[in-house]
Design a protein around this motif. Sequence first.
Motif, PDB file in Angstrom:
ATOM      1  N   VAL A  96       9.188 -11.017   9.457  1.00 15.07           N
ATOM      2  CA  VAL A  96       7.647 -10.821   9.397  1.00 15.07           C
ATOM      3  C   VAL A  96       7.463  -9.354   9.135  1.00 15.07           C
ATOM      4  O   VAL A  96       7.791  -8.506   9.802  1.00 15.07           O
ATOM      5  N   THR A  97       6.137  -9.465   8.454  1.00 13.15           N
ATOM      6  CA  THR A  97       5.635  -7.863   8.055  1.00 13.15           C
ATOM      7  C   THR A  97       4.135  -8.062   8.292  1.00 13.15           C
ATOM      8  O   THR A  97       3.688  -8.913   7.829  1.00 13.15           O
ATOM      9  N   VAL A  98       3.479  -7.266   8.808  1.00  9.42           N
ATOM     10  CA  VAL A  98       2.077  -7.222   9.051  1.00  9.42           C
ATOM     11  C   VAL A  98       1.541  -5.982   8.432  1.00  9.42           C
ATOM     12  O   VAL A  98       1.709  -4.814   8.866  1.00  9.42           O
ATOM     13  N   LEU A  99       0.753  -6.289   7.401  1.00 10.91           N
ATOM     14  CA  LEU A  99      -0.126  -5.143   6.805  1.00 10.91           C
ATOM     15  C   LEU A  99      -1.717  -5.199   7.288  1.00 10.91           C
ATOM     16  O   LEU A  99      -2.085  -6.308   7.322  1.00 10.91           O
ATOM     17  N   LYS A 100      -2.112  -3.953   7.245  1.00 11.63           N
ATOM     18  CA  LYS A 100      -3.358  -3.699   7.964  1.00 11.63           C
ATOM     19  C   LYS A 100      -4.524  -2.957   7.058  1.00 11.63           C
ATOM     20  O   LYS A 100      -4.086  -1.696   6.998  1.00 11.63           O
ATOM     21  N   PRO A 101      -5.346  -3.585   6.439  1.00 12.30           N
ATOM     22  CA  PRO A 101      -6.212  -2.848   5.535  1.00 12.30           C
ATOM     23  C   PRO A 101      -7.406  -2.176   6.562  1.00 12.30           C
ATOM     24  O   PRO A 101      -7.264  -2.478   7.559  1.00 12.30           O
ATOM     25  N   GLN A 138       3.296  -6.199  13.902  1.00  5.70           N
ATOM     26  CA  GLN A 138       2.101  -5.673  13.949  1.00  5.70           C
ATOM     27  C   GLN A 138       1.870  -4.195  14.325  1.00  5.70           C
ATOM     28  O   GLN A 138       1.058  -3.562  14.088  1.00  5.70           O
ATOM     29  N   ALA A 139       2.741  -4.125  15.580  1.00  2.23           N
ATOM     30  CA  ALA A 139       2.537  -2.971  16.330  1.00  2.23           C
ATOM     31  C   ALA A 139       3.413  -1.872  15.599  1.00  2.23           C
ATOM     32  O   ALA A 139       3.010  -0.664  15.730  1.00  2.23           O
ATOM     33  N   THR A 140       4.329  -2.040  14.842  1.00  2.00           N
ATOM     34  CA  THR A 140       5.108  -0.985  14.159  1.00  2.00           C
ATOM     35  C   THR A 140       4.821  -0.837  12.685  1.00  2.00           C
ATOM     36  O   THR A 140       5.010   0.207  12.340  1.00  2.00           O
ATOM     37  N   GLY A 141       4.326  -1.874  12.106  1.00  2.00           N
ATOM     38  CA  GLY A 141       3.965  -1.768  10.631  1.00  2.00           C
ATOM     39  C   GLY A 141       5.517  -1.894   9.815  1.00  2.00           C
ATOM     40  O   GLY A 141       5.398  -1.642   8.594  1.00  2.00           O
ATOM     41  N   GLY A 142       6.407  -2.273  10.536  1.00  2.00           N
ATOM     42  CA  GLY A 142       7.699  -2.406   9.662  1.00  2.00           C
ATOM     43  C   GLY A 142       7.929  -4.010   9.563  1.00  2.00           C
ATOM     44  O   GLY A 142       7.261  -5.110   9.905  1.00  2.00           O
ATOM     45  N   ARG A 143       9.212  -4.013   9.046  1.00  2.00           N
ATOM     46  CA  ARG A 143       9.743  -5.716   8.692  1.00  2.00           C
ATOM     47  C   ARG A 143      10.460  -5.890   9.812  1.00  2.00           C
ATOM     48  O   ARG A 143      11.508  -5.286  10.116  1.00  2.00           O
TER      49      ARG A 143
END
Length: 339
Positions: free
Chosen positions: A195-200, A321-326
């Motif tokens: 999972v990866t989470v990106l935040k605009p 989500q917390a780290t911005g990593g995969r």
Amino acid sequence: MTQQGTLGVAVIGTGKMGADHVRRINDVISGARVAAVVDIDETRAKAVADTADGCQAFTDPAAAMAAPGVDAVLIASPGPAHEAALLSAFERDLPVLCEKPLTPDSASALRVLEAEQRLGHRRVQVGFMRRYDTEFMQLKAVLDGGELGRPLLLHCRHRNASVHSYFTNEMMITDSVVHEMDQSRWLLEQEIAAVTVLKPAPSSLSPEPLSDPQLVIFETTGGAIVNVEIFATCGFGYQVQAEAVCERGTARVGDAHGMLVNRPGTWGGEIAPDFVARFAEAYDREVQSWVNATRRGEVEGPSAWDGYAATAVSEAGIRAQATGGRIAVEMIERPAFYN
């Protein structure tokens, strides 16, 4: 069950979801009755019990399960209370429809899996209602049919008008995107590997400290990629959409529900205000299917394994989500019991 075979259900939790299930069993589906309701708020439990003939109100789930006329359990209480309720149901070998999450974390979900396996037979159906939505069932049938070839990408959108003041960034994963986790696993018949989470930059209309919207990306064990736009405070309504991009074509659901109207200078239709309205028929179909299977002595639908897998993916999602990593998903090998 009664001589007529009517299933007596204990509904645990009488909040928005639980009260709606009581109404559904009372007024919409067939073959079941609400025999007991449970809530830590005794006044609320009694008020809901009064809507169903012969229904008793309890504050203790175990006491409700032991009450005369209770043949099955529907759990709609907050997630942290699910494990204890499930284990109590297992002690009585009662079939359970458990709203998501199965439990809030993978460790407790694993304990539920192990307890169910000790029974030697399935008892749990998890309430991932999208599997019972007409459009998503059509999409599943198209993908299973194979005419479009192998699915390569799955584009998902999950938009909600607003959220409660207590809603957190983590809940965007555990309470919202968890549905896309199960939806993706079901549609593609693959597990989620990472999972990866990106935040605009967050919307100026979203309440602080919520980072909204977000883009959540799943990598599956079969090589497919799933992207999920989660916009918890879009402001205009509730939308759930999905498009499968396959080798020989695409298939999309969720663009419109109901009537489309053209007027001078404009066109459009209604947008559902919330998940209860959008998936009303899916909830009806889900509970009816559970009742029918239970009366036959069977267990169908999403299993405790599906609940555990969604929880494991959620944990990876929160870390991403917390780290911005995969973040790789950590989960046990699927037991043969759930194959």
